[in-house]
Scaffold this active site. Structure first.
Site, PDB file in Angstrom:
ATOM      1  N   CYS A 161       0.829  -1.213   0.000  1.00 52.68           N
ATOM      2  CA  CYS A 161       0.000   0.000   0.000  1.00 52.68           C
ATOM      3  C   CYS A 161       0.862   1.262   0.000  1.00 52.68           C
ATOM      4  O   CYS A 161       1.491   1.591   1.007  1.00 52.68           O
ATOM      5  CB  CYS A 161      -0.934  -0.029   1.197  1.00 52.68           C
ATOM      6  SG  CYS A 161      -1.826   1.510   1.486  1.00 52.68           S
TER       7      CYS A 161
ATOM      8  N   CYS B  44      -0.128   3.954   2.547  1.00 48.21           N
ATOM      9  CA  CYS B  44       0.252   3.525   3.897  1.00 48.21           C
ATOM     10  C   CYS B  44       1.679   3.964   4.211  1.00 48.21           C
ATOM     11  O   CYS B  44       1.972   4.415   5.329  1.00 48.21           O
ATOM     12  CB  CYS B  44       0.155   2.006   4.024  1.00 48.21           C
ATOM     13  SG  CYS B  44      -1.512   1.336   3.841  1.00 48.21           S
TER      14      CYS B  44
END
Length: 309
Positions: free
Chosen positions: A54, A57
């Site tokens: 991600c 993230c």
């Protein structure tokens, strides 16, 4: 002003010395109840649901870790890799990451999704932290200063002490509490607080200002009566020692303009009197009053006018 209602330190536990890493940990499905549910009964816990693939993230992680550390123990951060541990995220209905959920008293109370800008992350943490948050602590320091300026030293001392309970090394609170002691005639307690200031902060303007205040108090204790000094000046306008002592007495009574006037009178009449003592005393007064105080700013302008005219 109404008595402050802040109550730091009742539920807030400062970060341990050496601290930031103790505030952040990884969790698993098996340890989630202990790391999050149980811990959130003691203080707010943020759960950061993420995955190695991600990109957002990776943007959020350093931001949220920085702000959690800056909160100094007001909240904790627990990170959960949903690739390895998908069950909790599924139970909470999380469908996209990064997702941050805040737990208080064993239940989720707030959250956000996506890599928010740092300012929004900070605001989220400050809101969650409540009275112990950085924003509230700053507000308490502002209110304490207003109380002290208004003459409510006891109420101001309560606020400064509450901030110190949450942040033992907060220099503004420590110096503020010392000034409260000075205001009620407890110079010995102010000196004890000053002795606890770290050596690295010795040159901070807050600390040097406090030292100047204590030095002035020591000088004032040896002075005579105001009427007696005024009579001496009346008899002999060149009694600069009397003018000097009167300036210190006026300052002790809060008459900063009067103190400045008496010292400037000496500088105008005899700049070199006792090795430039009057000018040096003015500089010490400015330091004690604070660099942004109106009396300091006005006094500096007037002193410059005398020196360079």
């Amino acid at each position: 002003m109404n008595q402050p209602s802040y109550s730091f330190g009742t539920s807030f536990q400062p970060a341990p010395a050496g601290g930031g890493d103790d505030l952040i940990r990884e969790t698993t499905t098996q340890t989630f109840a202990k790391d999050v549910i149980e811990e959130s009964r003691r203080q707010p816990v943020l759960v950061d649901f993420w995955a190695p693939w991600c990109g957002p993230c990776k943007q959020l992680t350093p931001v949220i870790e920085k702000q959690v550390k800056a909160a100094k123990g007001a909240v904790r951060l627990v990170k959960m890799n949903i690739d390895d541990h998908p069950q909790v995220a599924g139970q909470l209905g999380i469908q996209s990451i990064p997702a941050v959920i805040a737990f208080v008293d064993g239940r989720p109370v707030d959250g956000f999704m996506g890599a928010l800008p740092e300012g929004q992350v900070k605001a989220f943490i400050d809101k969650l932290a409540g009275p112990a948050g950085g924003g509230e602590i700053e507000a308490a320091l502002v209110e304490a200063e207003e109380l002290l300026t208004a003459g409510a030293a006891a109420e101001a001392a309560q606020l400064y002490a509450a901030v110190l309970a949450a942040e033992p090394e907060n220099l503004k609170a420590l110096v503020g509490l010392a000034r409260c002691h000075i205001a009620v005639g407890e110079a010995d307690k102010a000196e004890a607080l000053l002795a606890g200031v770290p050596e690295a902060a010795a040159a901070d303007p807050l600390v040097t200002g406090l030292k100047a205040q204590l030095a002035l108090l020591a000088q004032t204790a040896e002075l005579g009566e105001e009427q007696e000094l005024a009579a001496r000046i009346e008899r002999d306008p060149k009694d600069f020692a009397a003018r000097f002592d009167l300036a210190l007495l006026l300052n002790a009574k809060g008459d900063r303009e009067g103190a400045t006037d008496r010292l400037l009178e000496i500088v105008r009449a005899d700049r070199n009197w006792e090795d430039d003592k009057a000018r040096k005393q003015l500089v010490q007064l400015f330091e004690a009053w604070g660099m942004t105080d109106e009396a300091t700013l006005s006094g500096r302008r007037r002193l410059s006018s005398v020196l360079f005219s």
